[in-house]
Design a protein around this motif. Structure first.
Motif, PDB file in Angstrom:
ATOM      1  N   TRP A 160     -44.827  -3.633 -42.291  1.00  0.00           N
ATOM      2  CA  TRP A 160     -45.974  -3.148 -41.882  1.00  0.00           C
ATOM      3  C   TRP A 160     -45.323  -1.486 -40.665  1.00  0.00           C
ATOM      4  CZ3 TRP A 160     -48.495  -8.055 -39.556  1.00  0.00           C
ATOM      5  CH2 TRP A 160     -48.430  -8.892 -40.678  1.00  0.00           C
ATOM      6  N   TYR A 161     -46.371  -0.392 -41.068  1.00  0.00           N
ATOM      7  CA  TYR A 161     -45.813   0.574 -39.973  1.00  0.00           C
ATOM      8  C   TYR A 161     -47.210   0.598 -38.783  1.00  0.00           C
ATOM      9  CZ  TYR A 161     -42.488   2.035 -43.513  1.00  0.00           C
ATOM     10  OH  TYR A 161     -41.876   1.955 -44.447  1.00  0.00           O
ATOM     11  N   TYR A 162     -46.584   0.869 -37.648  1.00  0.00           N
ATOM     12  CA  TYR A 162     -47.159   0.871 -36.612  1.00  0.00           C
ATOM     13  C   TYR A 162     -47.192   1.889 -35.888  1.00  0.00           C
ATOM     14  CZ  TYR A 162     -48.458  -3.792 -36.498  1.00  0.00           C
ATOM     15  OH  TYR A 162     -48.628  -5.179 -36.828  1.00  0.00           O
ATOM     16  N   PHE A 163     -47.901   2.960 -35.430  1.00  0.00           N
ATOM     17  CA  PHE A 163     -47.797   4.736 -35.570  1.00  0.00           C
ATOM     18  C   PHE A 163     -48.794   5.507 -34.142  1.00  0.00           C
ATOM     19  CE2 PHE A 163     -49.529   5.436 -38.834  1.00  0.00           C
ATOM     20  CZ  PHE A 163     -50.144   6.758 -39.050  1.00  0.00           C
ATOM     21  N   THR A 164     -48.636   6.886 -33.988  1.00  0.00           N
ATOM     22  CA  THR A 164     -49.213   7.121 -33.101  1.00  0.00           C
ATOM     23  C   THR A 164     -49.264   8.644 -33.454  1.00  0.00           C
ATOM     24  OG1 THR A 164     -48.561   5.866 -30.754  1.00  0.00           O
ATOM     25  CG2 THR A 164     -49.863   7.871 -30.593  1.00  0.00           C
ATOM     26  N   ALA A 165     -51.050   9.221 -33.537  1.00  0.00           N
ATOM     27  CA  ALA A 165     -50.973   9.988 -34.265  1.00  0.00           C
ATOM     28  C   ALA A 165     -51.109  11.522 -33.348  1.00  0.00           C
ATOM     29  CB  ALA A 165     -51.930  10.484 -35.356  1.00  0.00           C
ATOM     30  N   TYR A 200     -52.621   4.303 -35.104  1.00  0.00           N
ATOM     31  CA  TYR A 200     -52.815   4.140 -36.493  1.00  0.00           C
ATOM     32  C   TYR A 200     -51.666   2.658 -37.260  1.00  0.00           C
ATOM     33  CZ  TYR A 200     -54.929   8.024 -36.749  1.00  0.00           C
ATOM     34  OH  TYR A 200     -55.790   9.083 -36.592  1.00  0.00           O
ATOM     35  N   THR A 201     -52.058   1.964 -37.977  1.00  0.00           N
ATOM     36  CA  THR A 201     -51.275   0.914 -39.058  1.00  0.00           C
ATOM     37  C   THR A 201     -51.460   0.837 -40.471  1.00  0.00           C
ATOM     38  OG1 THR A 201     -50.155  -1.786 -39.018  1.00  0.00           O
ATOM     39  CG2 THR A 201     -52.356  -1.381 -38.317  1.00  0.00           C
ATOM     40  N   THR A 202     -50.474   0.372 -40.955  1.00  0.00           N
ATOM     41  CA  THR A 202     -50.286  -0.183 -42.551  1.00  0.00           C
ATOM     42  C   THR A 202     -50.729  -1.208 -42.653  1.00  0.00           C
ATOM     43  OG1 THR A 202     -48.167   0.219 -43.157  1.00  0.00           O
ATOM     44  CG2 THR A 202     -48.914   1.925 -43.130  1.00  0.00           C
ATOM     45  N   ARG A 203     -50.599  -1.917 -41.220  1.00  0.00           N
ATOM     46  CA  ARG A 203     -50.718  -3.815 -41.509  1.00  0.00           C
ATOM     47  C   ARG A 203     -51.877  -3.960 -41.870  1.00  0.00           C
ATOM     48  NH1 ARG A 203     -53.549  -6.003 -37.991  1.00  0.00           N
ATOM     49  NH2 ARG A 203     -53.731  -5.755 -35.569  1.00  0.00           N
ATOM     50  N   PRO A 204     -52.228  -5.443 -42.583  1.00  0.00           N
ATOM     51  CA  PRO A 204     -53.950  -5.622 -42.628  1.00  0.00           C
ATOM     52  C   PRO A 204     -54.637  -5.756 -41.685  1.00  0.00           C
ATOM     53  CG  PRO A 204     -52.228  -6.638 -44.138  1.00  0.00           C
ATOM     54  CD  PRO A 204     -51.168  -6.316 -43.475  1.00  0.00           C
TER      55      PRO A 204
END
Length: 190
Positions: free
Chosen positions: A80-85, A35-39
């Motif tokens: 910008w956030y990047y993550f693993t869920a 997942y990411t919040t970047r455009p």
């Protein structure tokens, strides 16, 4: 019982290309979408490279205890956030899976799921080639931002330092100068 193979490397090391090719060659391996919040970038598709979410959606997932690891990058365009869920995509009972992350992300994923099931695939390429690839990719964007290329390059030098690689237990780098050779090496590990 399957393994989780974690592709990682500095920006423009070719990890995405190698990952895509391995996933095309090995349909039995499950693709884990981070997942990411970047455009979203030109050429990307929701649910392919990333799940593109808002910061509010990230916070909701954190509140629900679904975030395995999360990184924030202060970019020239904002955070910008990047993550693993832990959203059901990773299921060791159903076989092997792969994802792309960072060194920091790999460590947190390994600590969450266990080192006996999480396998690092660290991709490396000479710096000059990496910079060339970064500028080429950025030039394809609607609003190219060389400052962001430079920020990523410098951040990667720090994030993937020899000290950090040793701390994470990364003892081997897959050289991605010749794509075919890098793919063969990865397939031996799989």
């Amino acid at each position: 019982m399957g393994n989780l193979f974690v592709f990682m490397g500095k920006s423009a090391s070719g990890k995405d290309t190698l990952y895509r090719e391995i996933m095309n060659r090995h349909r039995e391996i499950k693709k884990v979408i981070p997942y990411t919040t970047r455009p979203i970038r030109a050429g990307e598709t929701e649910g392919e490279e990333y799940h593109f979410v808002t910061v509010e959606q990230l916070r909701e997932m954190e509140h629900e205890g679904k975030v395995v690891e999360c990184r924030c990058y202060e970019t020239v365009k904002g955070p910008w956030y990047y993550f693993t869920a832990d959203d059901g995509q990773i299921d060791f009972e159903s076989g092997d899976s792969c994802l792309i992350s960072t060194l920091e992300g790999f460590e947190k994923i390994r600590d969450f799921y266990g080192s006996n099931q999480v396998v690092p695939l660290y991709i490396e390429v000479p710096d000059i080639e990496r910079m060339r690839r970064s500028l080429e990719r950025e030039s394809q964007q609607e609003s190219p931002c060389v400052a962001e290329v430079c920020r990523r390059y410098l951040a990667d030098e720090k994030d993937f330092s020899e000290e950090n690689l040793r701390r994470a237990g990364i003892e081997h780098a897959i050289q991605n100068v010749v794509l075919k050779e890098a793919l063969e090496e990865i397939e031996k590990i799989l």
